[in-house]
Design an enzyme around this catalytic site. Structure first.
Site, short mmCIF file in Angstrom:
data_model
loop_
_atom_site.label_atom_id
_atom_site.label_comp_id
_atom_site.label_asym_id
_atom_site.label_seq_id
_atom_site.Cartn_x
_atom_site.Cartn_y
_atom_site.Cartn_z
N CYS B 162 0.81 -1.22 0.00
CA CYS B 162 0.00 0.00 0.00
C CYS B 162 0.84 1.27 0.00
O CYS B 162 0.30 2.36 -0.07
CB CYS B 162 -0.93 -0.02 1.20
SG CYS B 162 -1.94 -1.50 1.20
N HIS B 302 -2.15 8.30 5.96
CA HIS B 302 -2.39 7.02 5.30
C HIS B 302 -3.72 6.43 5.74
O HIS B 302 -4.42 5.79 4.95
CB HIS B 302 -1.24 6.06 5.62
CG HIS B 302 -1.41 4.69 5.03
ND1 HIS B 302 -1.36 4.47 3.67
CD2 HIS B 302 -1.66 3.48 5.59
CE1 HIS B 302 -1.55 3.18 3.42
NE2 HIS B 302 -1.75 2.56 4.57
N GLU B 313 -0.93 5.42 13.58
CA GLU B 313 -0.51 6.59 12.80
C GLU B 313 -0.86 7.88 13.55
O GLU B 313 -0.08 8.84 13.57
CB GLU B 313 -1.15 6.60 11.41
CG GLU B 313 -0.62 7.76 10.57
CD GLU B 313 -1.22 7.83 9.16
OE1 GLU B 313 -2.22 7.13 8.91
OE2 GLU B 313 -0.68 8.60 8.34
N LYS B 330 -9.05 8.78 2.26
CA LYS B 330 -9.60 7.45 2.02
C LYS B 330 -11.05 7.33 2.48
O LYS B 330 -11.75 6.40 2.08
CB LYS B 330 -8.74 6.38 2.70
CG LYS B 330 -7.39 6.19 2.03
CD LYS B 330 -6.65 4.99 2.61
CE LYS B 330 -5.29 4.80 1.97
NZ LYS B 330 -4.27 5.71 2.52
N HIS B 335 -9.51 2.57 -0.39
CA HIS B 335 -8.07 2.32 -0.38
C HIS B 335 -7.62 1.74 -1.73
O HIS B 335 -7.96 0.62 -2.07
CB HIS B 335 -7.73 1.36 0.77
CG HIS B 335 -6.27 1.21 1.03
ND1 HIS B 335 -5.30 1.86 0.29
CD2 HIS B 335 -5.61 0.47 1.95
CE1 HIS B 335 -4.11 1.52 0.75
NE2 HIS B 335 -4.27 0.69 1.76
N PHE B 394 2.12 -3.36 3.89
CA PHE B 394 2.47 -4.67 4.44
C PHE B 394 3.96 -4.90 4.22
O PHE B 394 4.54 -4.44 3.24
CB PHE B 394 1.68 -5.77 3.72
CG PHE B 394 0.22 -5.83 4.12
CD1 PHE B 394 -0.25 -5.22 5.27
CD2 PHE B 394 -0.68 -6.54 3.32
CE1 PHE B 394 -1.60 -5.30 5.63
CE2 PHE B 394 -2.03 -6.62 3.66
CZ PHE B 394 -2.48 -6.00 4.81
#
Lengths: 80, 409
Positions: B162, B302, B313, B330, B335, B394
């Site tokens: 991502c 993010h 975050e 988002k 996403h 990831f």
């Protein structure tokens, strides 16, 4: 027989190359006239196998240089 | 000490669930419209996932030669479309022959893999398309973008899940700053709304499954958040060296001035609860830009709407930057995985250019564990000088871009 080999092949070549069916002439060469590259030749072979239910051995592929070659080849295979 | 040269963002091409087009995406975002809705790309009732962010108005024949339309996986079509929109937006056609292409892709041609696996099982190997491999390899989006744009510089694909396209933009920024090219197309694309894609993310319990209007399922930082909404799309930025942009008097949306990349070195999929990797990426990016935390006037987070990720975050942003306006776009876009980083860098550039901070759609009740100065309910007018955009992936990989106003060198 019910299958119009010529029309089916022109349709298949159209699907692979993006040319309109009306622009595809029998005497056109796949590479020189229709701009096919090697994967598109293989794709046409796959289409012919699919549409006509035949298996085209690798050794026969080089004989298919033009639309007319494909038509006569398929007619020969279906007739034989 | 002389200031380091920066890189101009002179074109933005967006193909998103909000719209095919940059202006359409931006206007929908500011209007508070949601790009997510009912999942319609396939039917698989055994997966309890109802929401997705689908690109509904893509006419690929506008961007891809007819002969090749069926030789490109959907993720590549989206990338090509975004690249053509970006080039047109920058008014830079043709590109200089040494232009670079840096693309981020998380998965690649998943839809084609699934379709051709079915063909292999049901009809046999001789019915597998000769285009299978060129369609599924993750670098073919960049390949097609290069081929169609005549970009003969380095064509490189980065796969950091991502964070892929944030890294792509960051690495292209470094290439240009170091003199390796004068122009780069940098972005990313993804098209993973497929049975296997959704089943895979759902198997991880990463996706939202709550029973709400699918337009409201993505709600970053909200107490109700329960996972992300899987979206598809692409974003490509035209980046130019300052000199190149100046010579042609290019309209500059914003400038990239810093990039930080750092890893959690912790877990394959879970963020390090300490947030150290994210903080390191943000810190490195600020240092790269020679900015202090207090210089940052907006954070495009993010935040994907997952319970743990948003919390980690938020804590990292709070620790490093204190009180600063934050939003996650988002909420509106869902996403885009490999497309997310470049999309959000593009939206951040537009925010600086337009003097408007987009709000976090669907953030109604902020989670007390995500204690931030959220931009909620509606966009906020703010003439800010510098912003950051975060992307995490990831593998524990983190990327931060620092983006500054185009007119304040």
């Amino acid at each position: 027989m019910g299958v119009d080999v010529e029309r089916e092949i022109v349709a298949a070549v159209s699907r692979v190359t993006g040319y309109e069916t009306g622009d595809i002439q029998l005497d056109m060469l796949f590479i020189e006239d229709l701009g096919c590259q090697s994967l598109q030749i293989m794709e046409i072979v796959l289409e012919l196998q699919s549409v006509f239910g035949i298996e085209i051995p690798d050794g026969d592929i080089d004989r298919l240089r033009s639309v007319a070659d494909a038509v006569s080849y398929v007619k020969g295979r279906l007739g034989g | 000490m002389t200031a380091r040269s920066t890189v101009a963002i002179t074109g933005v091409g967006l193909v998103t669930p909000l719209a095919t087009g940059t202006a359409g995406t931006w206007e929908a975002l500011l209007a508070g419209r949601s790009g997510t809705g009912p999942l319609t790309r396939f039917r698989e009732t055994r997966i309890p996932v109802r929401a997705a962010g689908e690109v509904r108005d893509l006419d690929a024949s506008r961007f891809v030669p007819a002969a090749h339309l069926r030789h490109v996986d959907r993720y590549g079509l989206l990338a090509i479309a975004a690249s053509r929109l970006a080039i047109a937006d920058a008014g830079l056609d043709p590109l200089p022959p040494g232009a670079a292409v840096y693309m981020g892709v998380g998965l690649g041609g998943l839809e084609t893999i699934e379709a051709m696996h079915s063909v292999l099982e049901e009809r046999g190997p001789r019915f597998v398309t000769p285009w299978l491999i060129p369609m599924i390899i993750p670098n073919m989006a960049a390949g097609w973008v290069s081929i169609l744009a005549g970009a003969g510089g380095p064509t490189i694909t980065l796969a950091t899940a991502c964070a892929s396209s944030a890294h792509a933009v960051g690495e292209a920024f470094r290439l240009l700053r170091g003199g390796g090219a004068e122009v780069a197309l940098a972005g990313g694309a993804e098209a993973a709304i497929t049975p296997l894609g959704v089943a895979g993310f759902h198997a991880m319990r990463a996706l939202s499954t709550r029973e709400v209007d699918p337009a409201r399922a993505s709600c970053p930082f909200d107490v109700e958040r329960d996972g992300f909404v899987l979206s598809e799309g692409a974003a490509v930025l035209v980046l130019e060296s300052e000199g190149h942009a100046a010579r042609r008097s290019a309209r500059t949306y914003a400038r990239i001035t810093g990039y930080g990349a750092a890893s959690d070195a912790f877990d394959p999929t879970q963020p390090d609860p300490s947030g150290e990797g994210a903080i390191r990426a943000m810190t490195l990016a600020l240092e790269d830009a020679s900015l202090e935390p207090s210089d940052i006037g907006y954070v495009n987070a993010h935040a994907t709407s997952t319970p743990l990720g948003d919390r980690v975050e938020a804590a990292a942003i709070r620790r490093l930057l204190g009180r600063v306006p934050v939003s996650s776009t988002k909420g509106a876009t869902g996403h885009l995985l490999g497309g997310a980083g470049a999309l959000e860098a593009g939206l951040t550039a537009l925010a600086l250019h337009e003097g408007v901070l987009p709000h976090t759609l669907n953030l109604v009740r902020p989670d007390p564990d995500c204690d931030l100065e959220h931009v909620v309910a509606k966009p906020r007018r703010a003439e800010i000088r510098a912003a950051i955009s975060n992307a995490f992936g990831f593998g524990g990989t983190n990327a931060t871009l620092v983006i500054e106003r185009g007119d304040s060198p």
